[in-house]
Design a protein around this motif. Structure first.
Motif, PDB file in Angstrom:
ATOM      1  N   LEU A 178       0.704  -1.146   0.157  1.00  0.00           N
ATOM      2  CA  LEU A 178       0.097   0.033   0.061  1.00  0.00           C
ATOM      3  C   LEU A 178       0.907   1.214  -0.132  1.00  0.00           C
ATOM      4  CD1 LEU A 178      -2.696  -0.923   2.533  1.00  0.00           C
ATOM      5  CD2 LEU A 178      -2.836  -0.656  -0.113  1.00  0.00           C
ATOM      6  N   THR A 182       0.587   3.954  -3.126  1.00  0.00           N
ATOM      7  CA  THR A 182       0.403   5.279  -2.793  1.00  0.00           C
ATOM      8  C   THR A 182       1.215   6.216  -3.457  1.00  0.00           C
ATOM      9  OG1 THR A 182      -0.801   4.671  -0.659  1.00  0.00           O
ATOM     10  CG2 THR A 182       0.053   7.033  -0.723  1.00  0.00           C
ATOM     11  N   ASP A 187      -1.821   9.636  -4.164  1.00  0.00           N
ATOM     12  CA  ASP A 187      -2.812   9.763  -3.124  1.00  0.00           C
ATOM     13  C   ASP A 187      -2.287  10.409  -2.162  1.00  0.00           C
ATOM     14  OD1 ASP A 187      -4.851   9.611  -1.236  1.00  0.00           O
ATOM     15  OD2 ASP A 187      -5.608   7.644  -2.001  1.00  0.00           O
ATOM     16  N   ARG A 192      -5.667   7.597   3.376  1.00  0.00           N
ATOM     17  CA  ARG A 192      -4.824   6.783   2.851  1.00  0.00           C
ATOM     18  C   ARG A 192      -3.491   6.808   3.799  1.00  0.00           C
ATOM     19  NH1 ARG A 192      -4.221   2.170   0.143  1.00  0.00           N
ATOM     20  NH2 ARG A 192      -5.835   2.923  -1.136  1.00  0.00           N
ATOM     21  N   LYS A 195      -4.013   4.808   6.825  1.00  0.00           N
ATOM     22  CA  LYS A 195      -3.966   3.461   6.540  1.00  0.00           C
ATOM     23  C   LYS A 195      -2.619   3.042   6.305  1.00  0.00           C
ATOM     24  CE  LYS A 195      -7.449   1.466   4.680  1.00  0.00           C
ATOM     25  NZ  LYS A 195      -8.645   1.054   3.570  1.00  0.00           N
TER      26      LYS A 195
END
Length: 356
Positions: A178, A182, A187, A192, A195
């Motif tokens: 992730l 990202t 993002d 985000r 997370k």
């Protein structure tokens, strides 16, 4: 209790002893296969034993003690397996981030690139270094399993701990993905960033080690719930402190070049908060400068200034304090042994108020 919570119960040298003994045994096994593997064994040993705060074994050990577990060399060996998970994650992280150093020394992929060059071997030195780091990271993860299961803990204890250990390793791996995703998508949302922080670091730094310790001790559901309520916000605060140090930390203390997180384009809570606060022109500059590997010291300083003046640094520090308070409130109410509560409180303070 000693001055440092990491030294309580003599834990740090005991963890180092468990790791040293295990790695010496692994080295002997590798040399039986081929003497060329001495470099592999030495590189893993140097990486694992060459530094690190030993936070994860500390949280696991005191999670175990808090749940009523009795001290033993066997439980110290079991929680030491977390350092091999950490080594795997860092070796791969450095490779993905193209980091040249770790703790002031060449990162693993650079170490093997330098070896290739020094020996005058065929092919691309960088490709050899990358391949070696990928394999050594995998090897450290495999060895984490072996150390846990050869620790001497009772099979029933290990059976309870196994699901926690497996889930933790899955979470840190997908958290790494992730993080990469990202950066690739750009993002910049706070959701985000939160997370990524939660799964890449927060859960496997504090919450899962605590739950691993509780499982090894046979703790009940109330203990598990309290450790989750304490560990998750504290882990997020720990990662946010790491993110602040990645931008504003002193390289002499962190062991990594200043501004590396900015050159890598990491979309942390700190960066996401800046995006939320600046105007469109500044946002466009952030978009162009973040992730630029050629960013020089002047560019790094400009980004630092933008982040600070946008109020993002202050917002992140405030969030760290809020999360730490939330964690300590949960700890105060946890149904655990008082000695463990005292040490875990000190560990929480040390995790979030640090310069390395």
């Amino acid at each position: 209790m000693t001055n440092s919570p990491l030294e309580s119960a003599g834990l740090r040298p005991r963890v180092d002893k468990a790791l040293s003994g295990f790695l010496a045994t692994q080295r002997a096994h590798l040399l039986e296969i081929d003497t060329a593997l001495a470099e592999v064994a030495d590189a893993v040993s140097a990486f694992v034993l060459g530094g690190g705060k030993r936070l994860r074994p500390a949280f696991a050990y005191w999670g175990f003690r808090g749940a009523g577990g009795a001290d033993s060399d066997e439980v110290v060996a079991a929680v030491s397996a977390l350092e091999l998970v950490q080594a795997s994650a860092l070796i791969h992280d450095d490779l993905m981030d193209r980091s040249d150093t770790r703790r002031g020394e060449p990162s693993v992929h650079r170490r093997f690139e330098l070896l290739h060059t020094a020996e005058g071997w065929r092919g691309a030195a960088a490709g050899f270094g990358d391949s070696a780091a990928l394999l050594l990271g995998d090897l450290a993860m495999v060895w984490s399993d072996e150390l846990l299961h050869s620790s001497g803990m009772a099979l029933a204890d290990l059976a309870r701990a196994r699901p926690v250990f497996d889930q933790m390793r899955t979470e840190v791996t997908v958290g790494q993905y992730l993080d990469v995703l990202t950066q690739a998508t750009g993002d910049t949302s706070l959701e985000r960033a939160g997370k990524v922080a939660r799964f890449k670091s927060a859960k496997y730094t504090v919450e899962r080690p605590l739950l691993l310790g509780a499982a090894l001790a046979g703790g009940g559901p109330e203990v598990f719930a309290s450790y989750a309520a304490f560990g998750l916000p504290l882990g997020e605060a720990f990662q946010m402190r790491d993110d602040v140090l990645g931008v504003y930390g002193d390289p002499a203390q962190t062991g990594k070049p200043a501004g590396d997180d900015l050159r890598e384009g990491k979309r942390t809570y700190l960066v996401a908060a800046a995006y939320q606060a600046v105007d469109e022109a500044t946002r466009q500059y952030l978009e162009s400068a973040l992730g630029d590997p050629a960013l020089d010291d002047t560019g790094v300083e400009r980004l630092r200034t933008i982040i600070r003046e946008a109020g993002a640094l202050a917002a992140t520090e405030s969030r760290i304090e809020t999360l730490t308070t939330e964690a300590l409130t949960a700890l105060a109410e946890a149904p655990i042994e008082d000695e463990a509560r005292t040490v875990l409180h000190a560990l929480a303070e040390a995790s979030t108020h640090r310069s390395v």
